[in-house]
Design a protein around this motif. Structure first.
Motif, mmCIF file in Angstrom:
data_model
loop_
_atom_site.group_PDB
_atom_site.id
_atom_site.type_symbol
_atom_site.label_atom_id
_atom_site.label_comp_id
_atom_site.label_asym_id
_atom_site.label_seq_id
_atom_site.Cartn_x
_atom_site.Cartn_y
_atom_site.Cartn_z
ATOM 1 N N GLN A 533 0.814 -1.221 0.000
ATOM 2 C CA GLN A 533 0.000 0.000 0.000
ATOM 3 C C GLN A 533 0.848 1.273 0.000
ATOM 4 O OE1 GLN A 533 -3.635 -0.635 0.182
ATOM 5 N NE2 GLN A 533 -2.702 -2.608 -0.318
ATOM 6 N N ARG A 534 1.784 1.377 0.944
ATOM 7 C CA ARG A 534 2.566 2.611 1.053
ATOM 8 C C ARG A 534 3.350 2.895 -0.225
ATOM 9 N NH1 ARG A 534 4.593 -0.134 5.425
ATOM 10 N NH2 ARG A 534 6.767 0.374 4.961
ATOM 11 N N ILE A 535 3.785 1.836 -0.903
ATOM 12 C CA ILE A 535 4.595 2.026 -2.095
ATOM 13 C C ILE A 535 3.827 2.779 -3.177
ATOM 14 C CG2 ILE A 535 3.926 -0.218 -3.061
ATOM 15 C CD1 ILE A 535 7.381 1.530 -3.330
ATOM 16 N N THR A 536 2.499 2.596 -3.227
ATOM 17 C CA THR A 536 1.682 3.299 -4.225
ATOM 18 C C THR A 536 1.695 4.799 -3.968
ATOM 19 O OG1 THR A 536 0.255 1.358 -4.412
ATOM 20 C CG2 THR A 536 -0.616 3.440 -5.247
ATOM 21 N N ARG A 537 1.514 5.179 -2.716
ATOM 22 C CA ARG A 537 1.540 6.599 -2.362
ATOM 23 C C ARG A 537 2.928 7.186 -2.584
ATOM 24 N NH1 ARG A 537 -1.163 11.297 -2.225
ATOM 25 N NH2 ARG A 537 -0.379 12.674 -0.579
ATOM 26 N N TRP A 538 3.974 6.436 -2.225
ATOM 27 C CA TRP A 538 5.346 6.917 -2.406
ATOM 28 C C TRP A 538 5.638 7.187 -3.883
ATOM 29 C CZ3 TRP A 538 9.356 4.560 -5.182
ATOM 30 C CH2 TRP A 538 10.589 5.190 -5.092
ATOM 31 N N ALA A 539 5.276 6.240 -4.744
ATOM 32 C CA ALA A 539 5.535 6.406 -6.171
ATOM 33 C C ALA A 539 4.835 7.652 -6.711
ATOM 34 C CB ALA A 539 5.094 5.160 -6.927
ATOM 35 N N PRO A 644 -5.625 -5.454 3.670
ATOM 36 C CA PRO A 644 -6.244 -4.667 2.589
ATOM 37 C C PRO A 644 -6.488 -5.461 1.316
ATOM 38 C CG PRO A 644 -4.436 -3.453 3.611
ATOM 39 C CD PRO A 644 -4.369 -4.837 4.146
ATOM 40 N N ILE A 645 -5.554 -6.325 0.942
ATOM 41 C CA ILE A 645 -5.734 -7.095 -0.291
ATOM 42 C C ILE A 645 -6.929 -8.027 -0.159
ATOM 43 C CG2 ILE A 645 -4.666 -8.790 -1.818
ATOM 44 C CD1 ILE A 645 -1.982 -7.603 -1.150
ATOM 45 N N PHE A 646 -7.125 -8.590 1.022
ATOM 46 C CA PHE A 646 -8.260 -9.471 1.251
ATOM 47 C C PHE A 646 -9.573 -8.730 1.040
ATOM 48 C CE2 PHE A 646 -11.346 -10.820 4.609
ATOM 49 C CZ PHE A 646 -11.780 -11.988 3.983
ATOM 50 N N LEU A 647 -9.723 -7.556 1.662
ATOM 51 C CA LEU A 647 -10.971 -6.807 1.508
ATOM 52 C C LEU A 647 -11.197 -6.407 0.054
ATOM 53 C CD1 LEU A 647 -11.087 -4.483 4.656
ATOM 54 C CD2 LEU A 647 -12.212 -6.670 4.286
ATOM 55 N N GLU A 648 -10.145 -6.031 -0.621
ATOM 56 C CA GLU A 648 -10.292 -5.642 -2.016
ATOM 57 C C GLU A 648 -10.701 -6.839 -2.880
ATOM 58 O OE1 GLU A 648 -7.955 -3.052 -5.444
ATOM 59 O OE2 GLU A 648 -7.003 -3.412 -3.496
ATOM 60 N N ARG A 649 -10.108 -7.993 -2.613
ATOM 61 C CA ARG A 649 -10.487 -9.198 -3.370
ATOM 62 C C ARG A 649 -11.966 -9.536 -3.151
ATOM 63 N NH1 ARG A 649 -6.651 -12.683 -5.417
ATOM 64 N NH2 ARG A 649 -8.036 -14.461 -5.073
ATOM 65 N N VAL A 650 -12.401 -9.418 -1.887
ATOM 66 C CA VAL A 650 -13.800 -9.752 -1.581
ATOM 67 C C VAL A 650 -14.749 -8.804 -2.285
ATOM 68 C CG1 VAL A 650 -15.520 -9.835 0.261
ATOM 69 C CG2 VAL A 650 -13.263 -10.865 0.613
ATOM 70 N N TYR A 651 -14.487 -7.504 -2.188
ATOM 71 C CA TYR A 651 -15.452 -6.535 -2.712
ATOM 72 C C TYR A 651 -15.313 -6.297 -4.214
ATOM 73 C CZ TYR A 651 -17.811 -5.723 1.606
ATOM 74 O OH TYR A 651 -18.611 -5.905 2.713
ATOM 75 N N ARG A 652 -14.271 -6.827 -4.809
ATOM 76 C CA ARG A 652 -14.189 -6.863 -6.274
ATOM 77 C C ARG A 652 -14.558 -8.254 -6.803
ATOM 78 N NH1 ARG A 652 -11.917 -2.202 -8.192
ATOM 79 N NH2 ARG A 652 -10.433 -1.108 -6.837
ATOM 80 N N SER A 728 -0.232 12.044 21.108
ATOM 81 C CA SER A 728 -1.239 12.017 20.050
ATOM 82 C C SER A 728 -0.522 12.070 18.705
ATOM 83 C CB SER A 728 -2.172 13.219 20.200
ATOM 84 O OG SER A 728 -2.986 13.385 19.061
ATOM 85 N N THR A 729 -0.867 11.132 17.802
ATOM 86 C CA THR A 729 -0.151 11.063 16.524
ATOM 87 C C THR A 729 -1.104 10.862 15.355
ATOM 88 O OG1 THR A 729 0.197 8.665 16.805
ATOM 89 C CG2 THR A 729 1.974 10.133 17.525
ATOM 90 N N SER A 730 -0.662 11.337 14.193
ATOM 91 C CA SER A 730 -1.343 11.086 12.936
ATOM 92 C C SER A 730 -0.799 9.803 12.321
ATOM 93 C CB SER A 730 -1.144 12.267 11.982
ATOM 94 O OG SER A 730 -1.681 13.466 12.511
ATOM 95 N N GLY A 731 -1.239 9.503 11.088
ATOM 96 C CA GLY A 731 -0.760 8.305 10.399
ATOM 97 C C GLY A 731 -1.586 7.089 10.742
ATOM 98 N N GLY A 732 -1.197 5.962 10.156
ATOM 99 C CA GLY A 732 -1.918 4.722 10.387
ATOM 100 C C GLY A 732 -1.148 3.540 9.850
ATOM 101 N N ASP A 733 -1.824 2.415 9.712
ATOM 102 C CA ASP A 733 -1.160 1.185 9.310
ATOM 103 C C ASP A 733 -0.543 1.275 7.924
ATOM 104 O OD1 ASP A 733 -1.872 0.027 11.675
ATOM 105 O OD2 ASP A 733 -3.508 -1.180 10.874
ATOM 106 N N ASN A 734 -1.133 2.062 7.033
ATOM 107 C CA ASN A 734 -0.730 2.027 5.632
ATOM 108 C C ASN A 734 -0.336 3.386 5.080
ATOM 109 O OD1 ASN A 734 -3.407 -0.152 5.683
ATOM 110 N ND2 ASN A 734 -1.366 -0.895 5.240
#
Length: 821
Positions: A533-539, A644-652, A728-734
Motif C-alpha cells: 500500500q505505502r509504495i503506491t503513495r510513495w511512487a 487490505p488485499i483481502f478486503l479488495e479481493r472480496v469486494y471486487r 497524540s499522533t497522525s498516520g496509520g497502518d498504511n
C-alpha cells in the motif's frame, strides 16, 4: 472530640511528612545515577584523551586520537545514557531474564536458550576482521570503564531501575554486541509465524479461500500451494485447536507477524535533485519503547566523521552519513526461515529421521535460574536442520502430531556470522559501489540497503538468502517434512543473486518493504512482503515533481494519506452512500448516515485531529471480523489487523472471493452490502460505548496515541506516569508516516510501532541534513533528555545532522574528557 481531631490531624501531617521524606530519599538515590556530562574522568583502556562533546540535543560527538579510543568513547556514552537498556537486551538474548524477573519471563528464556543465539555469537567472534575485533574490544572496555566508575564513585548503580533489580552486572564482551545483532534479526523476522499461521489456516479453509486471506504479494509468482495436510503424513493431531496465548511480556522479542520490522527508505540522484546533490531519506520502523531503541551519535574516525542512529550495545552507526556516503535500511522480508517437522525414531526417541536414515539429536543441558522459584533444566536439541522448538511457540502445538518435533532453519543461526564486520566496513566506505561491496558479508537480518553518494544512488539487498531446491514441497511457505531431501537447504545463495540496483534509470529508487523482484522461486527472495500500500503513495509523490529537495523528502516521510482508505471505502460503501430517506434523530440509522456523510467528504488523510480515520478504522476492522469469523472459528483472533488485499479481493469478487460475505452458519444468503452495513453498525456501537455519540467531535489522535512505554516499569502504578511517554499522533497502518496500530482488543488503535528514527541527508549541503528519534537520548526518567526529542518528533520536526565539531561545541551542554589513567 477535639482531642481526637487533633490526633487525626497530627497523624495525617505525619504521614504526609513521611511520604515527602520517602520521595526525597528516592529522588536523591535515583538522581545519583544521572550522568555528569561536563567532567574529566581518568579511566583505564585508552591511550590518549577522548572528548565527548554533547550538543544541545545531547547527541555525543566523540573525538579521539585513534579509532579504538573513539569506540571506547561510544561504549562509555552508551553506558552513561542507556545502561539499563544495554543489560536488559543482553539478558534477553542470553535467555537470562528470569534471573531478574522470575517465572513471568520463563517462556521467553526457554525459546532463547533453544535458539542458542548467544553461543553462536560467541563462536562468531573469531571470524571478525582484525579491525572489527579491535573496535569490539575497545567498545566493551568503554562500557566496563563506566561500570567501574559507577562502582568506585557510588553513582546510584548507573540507572534507577537497578535499585529495584539489583542483580550483578557482568562485564561487557565482544560476543555481547554480536549477539544483539542476532536479537535484532529475531525481532524483525516474520516467516516462522507466517508459516505456522498459513498451515493452521490451510486445515480449515480451501486453498482458494486461503489465498484470499493470505495471498502472495501481487506480481508474478506461484499462485497455488499444497495444504499442510497434504504435505505431512497422516497421524493423530490436534487440528482446529483454539489459539493459545502468545508471550505478551513487554520484553519478549517474539513480535507478532504484524508488528515485526518495517521501514521506508528512498534516494534521488543528482539529476532528480533541485540542488544538484544526491538525497536520501530513511526511517526504520520498530516497536516503540521508552527510551527508544535508537541512540544518536557522531564518531570521528580516521576515515572521517560519521553521524546517525546507533543501537546501544552495538558499536555501529546503523544508518546515517559520512562526508561522502549516506545509508539507510529497510526490512527486506526475505524468506530466511523454514520450519520443518522431524520424525522421531519410534524405537529410539533420541533419534530423528533424515534422508539417509536415523540420526542422533545434538543435545546439551541448559539451566535457567529463576528468581524466587526453583531453577529449570532444559535439554536443548538440534537436528541437521536447526534447533527444536517448544510446541507452545507461535501455537506450534496445534500442528504437532505424535512422534514429531519442529525444528527451525534460519540464516541467523550461523556460528560464523560476519554481519558486524560488514557493518564496520560499510561505515568506512566512500561510495555507493564501495558500500554495496562492503555489505556482501552481512548475514542477518536481511535488509535493503539504500545508498547515496555525491554522484549517485543505489539499493542492494544484503543478508544471507537460503538456497532452496526448486522441487521443495512447500517452497518455504508451509512447514515441510525435514527428512525429505528436496526440502533441505542447499547452502546459501551467492551475493550476486540478491537484488541490486546501483544506477536507477529514472534517478529515484525506494523501498517501503514492498516486493523488490519478480524472480521466480527459488531466487524470489520472498512470497510475502511487508507492504503493498505505502509504495503506491510513495511512487505518486516521487513522480509528482521532476526534482526533489530535502524538504520534499521530509514531506514524504510525514505524509499521512492512506491509499488503502481511498481504495477500500468506495468499494465497501458503494451501495450505502446517501441512500434512503433521512432517519429520525437518535436512531442507529441516523448515526450510520452521519458516519457515511463524514466519510464521503474525507480524502483519506489520517490526521490526528479528524474523526474520519477512527470511523474508517473501526469500520474495516469490524468488517474483516464479520467476514472471517464464521469460516475460521477461534483462529480468526490471529488476524488482528486489516488485510487490505483481502478486503479488495472480496469486494471486487476476484476469483469468487465475494463468497466470504455469506455467513456459513446462517440460512439466508448474506451479500457484501449486508456485511458492510452490519459492520458499520458494529463500529458505531463500539465508538459510542467508548467515546460517545458525537461523531464529529472524535479525534483520531486520542485513540492513535504513540505508546512509548517502559518495558519493565510501564505498568507499575504511579511510576508509569513518570516513565511512559504517550503522544497524540497522525498516520496509520498504511501511510508513509506509518503508525502501526496494536490490534489488541483493549486498545486496538494505539500506535505501537513506527519510525523511531528519521533521517534526511542532502549531499549538496551535507550539514543541512537532519534527523530525529522518538523519545530522547537518555534512558533516565529524571533527565531532561528523557523525552525532549520526542516533543519534536511528534510535531514532525528534526535536528541538524552536522559533522562540524565547532557547531557542536558552540551549543554544547557539556564536554566529558576521558583521560588515560
Amino acid at each position: 472530640m477535639l482531642s481526637i481531631t487533633k490526633w487525626v490531624f497530627r497523624l495525617f501531617v505525619g504521614v504526609c511528612v513521611c511520604c515527602i521524606m520517602a520521595v526525597g530519599v528516592l529522588y536523591m538515590f535515583a538522581s545519583r545515577s544521572l550522568p555528569d556530562y561536563d567532567a574529566d574522568v581518568a579511566l583505564s583502556g585508552i591511550t590518549a584523551p577522548v572528548e565527548i562533546v554533547r550538543d544541545n540535543a545531547n547527541v555525543p560527538h566523540i573525538v579521539g586520537s585513534n579509532d579504538k579510543d573513539v569506540f571506547f568513547g561510544l561504549g562509555y556514552a552508551h553506558a552513561q545514557d542507556r545502561l539499563w537498556q544495554l543489560i536488559t537486551m543482553r539478558r534477553t538474548v542470553q535467555g537470562r531474564l528470569s534471573e531478574v524477573f522470575g517465572p513471568e519471563t520463563l517462556p521467553i528464556d526457554r525459546v532463547l536458550r533453544r535458539l542458542d543465539l548467544y553461543t553462536l555469537a560467541t563462536q562468531s567472534v573469531s571470524v571478525q576482521t582484525r579491525e572489527t575485533l579491535a573496535a569490539l574490544e575497545a567498545y566493551s572496555a568503554g562500557i566496563n570503564a563506566r561500570l567501574s566508575q559507577i562502582n568506585a564513585d557510588a553513582l546510584g548503580r548507573g540507572a534507577p531501575e537497578l535499585f529495584l533489580f539489583s542483580n550483578q552486572i557482568a562485564p561487557w564482551q565482544p560476543a555481547d554486541s554480536i549477539a544483539l545483532i542476532k536479537l535484532m534479526a529475531l525481532q524483525g523476522t516474520t516467516h516462522l509465524e507466517q508459516e505456522v499461521l498459513r498451515a493452521r489456516t490451510s486445515l480449515v479453509l480451501s486453498n482458494e479461500r486461503m489465498l484470499d486471506l493470505l495471498p502472495d504479494t501481487p506480481g508474478k509468482g506461484l499462485a497455488d500451494l499444497p495444504s499442510f495436510a497434504e504435505v505431512m503424513p497422516q497421524g493423530s493431531t490436534r487440528v482446529y485447536a483454539a489459539s493459545t496465548p502468545k508471550p505478551q511480556h513487554p520484553l519478549s522479542p517474539f513480535r507478532p507477524r504484524d508488528l515485526a520490522g518495517a521501514s521506508n527508505a528512498w534516494a534521488a540522484a543528482p539529476s532528480r535533485s533541485a540542488t544538484g546533490g544526491s538525497l536520501l531519506a530513511s526511517d526504520p520502523h520498530l516497536a516503540f519503547s521508552s527510551p527508544s531503541i535508537w541512540y544518536l551519535a557522531r564518531l570521528e574516525l580516521a576515515s572521517g566523521g560519521i553521524i546517525g542512529g546507533t543501537i546501544p550495545g552495538i558499536p555501529l552507526v546503523l544508518m546515517g552519513r559520512s562526508a561522502a556516503l549516506g545509508w539507510g535500511l529497510t526490512a527486506s522480508y526475505a524468506d530466511d526461515q523454514d520450519l520443518v517437522f522431524e520424525q522421531l525414531n519410534p524405537d529410539d526417541p533420541t533419534q530423528y529421521r533424515t534422508p539417509n536414515g536415523f540420526a542422533q539429536f545434538r543435545t546439551r543441558d541448559s539451566i535457567i535460574n529463576v528468581k524466587d522459584a526453583p531453577s529449570e533444566t532444559l535439554t536443548l536439541r538440534w537436528t541437521e536442520n536447526g534447533p527444536v522448538l517448544p510446541p507452545e511457540h507461535y501455537n506450534l502445538g496445534t500442528l504437532m502430531r505424535d512422534g514429531y518435533v519442529a525444528a527451525l532453519n534460519w540464516t541467523a543461526l550461523s556460528p560464523k556470522d560476519t554481519s558486524m564486520s560488514a557493518g564496520m566496513a560499510l561505515m568506512m566506505a566512500k561510495s555507493v559501489q564501495g558500500a554495496a561491496d562492503a555489505a556482501q558479508t552481512f548475514i542477518a537480518p536481511s535488509q535493503n540497503l539504500m545508498l547515496a553518494d555525491s554522484n549517485g544512488v543505489g539499493m542492494v539487498t544484503i543478508g544471507a538468502l537460503p538456497a532452496r531446491d526448486a522441487r521443495h514441497q512447500t517452497k518455504g511457505r508451509l512447514p515441510s517434512p525435514g527428512w525429505v531431501a528436496q526440502n533441505r537447504w542447499q547452502g546459501i545463495l551467492p551475493p550476486e543473486a540478491s537484488p541490486r540496483i546501483l544506477t536507477p534509470e529514472g534517478g529515484i529508487i525506494g523501498n517501503t518493504n514492498n516486493k523488490v523482484t519478480d524472480a521466480a522461486f527459488p531466487n524470489h527472495v520472498s512470497f510475502t512482503y511487508g507492504d503493498t500500500q505505502r509504495i503506491t503513495r510513495w511512487a505518486r509523490l516521487m513522480q509528482s515533481r521532476q526534482v526533489h529537495t530535502r524538504d520534499s523528502f521530509i514531506e514524504a516521510q510525514l505524509d499521512t494519506i492512506s491509499v488503502t482508505a481511498r481504495t477500500i471505502l468506495p468499494l465497501i460503501g458503494a451501495n450505502l452512500w446517501f441512500t434512503g430517506p433521512p432517519a429520525p434523530a437518535g436512531t442507529p440509522e441516523r448515526q450510520r448516515q452521519r458516519a457515511l456523510t463524514l466519510l464521503a467528504d474525507w480524502n483519506g488523510e489520517m490526521n490526528e485531529h479528524l474523526p474520519e480515520p477512527l470511523i474508517y478504522s473501526a469500520w474495516v476492522k469490524a468488517l474483516q471480523t464479520r467476514l472471517i469469523r464464521d469460516e475460521l472459528g477461534p483462529l480468526h483472533t490471529e488476524f488482528t489487523h486489516v488485510e487490505p488485499i483481502f478486503l479488495e479481493r472480496v469486494y471486487r469478487d476476484i476469483d469468487g472471493a465475494a463468497a466470504w460475505c455469506d455467513v456459513v452458519q446462517s440460512a439466508p444468503l448474506e451479500t457484501c452490502e449486508d456485511m458492510a452495513r452490519l459492520a458499520l453498525d458494529d463500529a458505531i456501537i463500539w465508538i459510542n460505548e467508548r467515546y460517545g455519540t458525537a461523531l464529529e467531535s472524535l479525534r483520531w489522535g486520542d485513540v492513535h496515541q504513540a505508546t512509548h512505554d517502559h518495558p519493565v516499569l510501564g505498568e507499575t502504578p504511579i511510576l508509569r506516569h513518570v516513565v511512559n511517554i504517550r503522544q497524540s499522533t497522525s498516520g496509520g497502518d498504511n501511510t508513509l508516516m506509518r503508525g502501526r496500530t496494536s490490534g489488541d482488543p483493549a486498545d486496538p488503535f494505539h500506535n505501537v510501532h513506527g519510525a523511531g528514527y528519521r533521517g534526511v541527508y542532502d549531499f549538496a549541503d551535507p550539514d543541512s541534513s537532519v534527523f530525529i528519534i522518538s523519545t530522547g537520548q537518555s534512558g533516565h526518567p529524571l533527565s531532561r533528555h528523557y523525552d525532549d526529542l520526542g516533543v519534536l518528533w511528534r510535531r514532525g520536526e528534526y535536528i541538524p545532522m552536522s559533522l562540524n565539531l565547532d557547531l557542536a561545541r558552540a551549543g554544547a551542554t557539556g564536554v566529558t574528557r576521558l583521560l588515560p589513567r
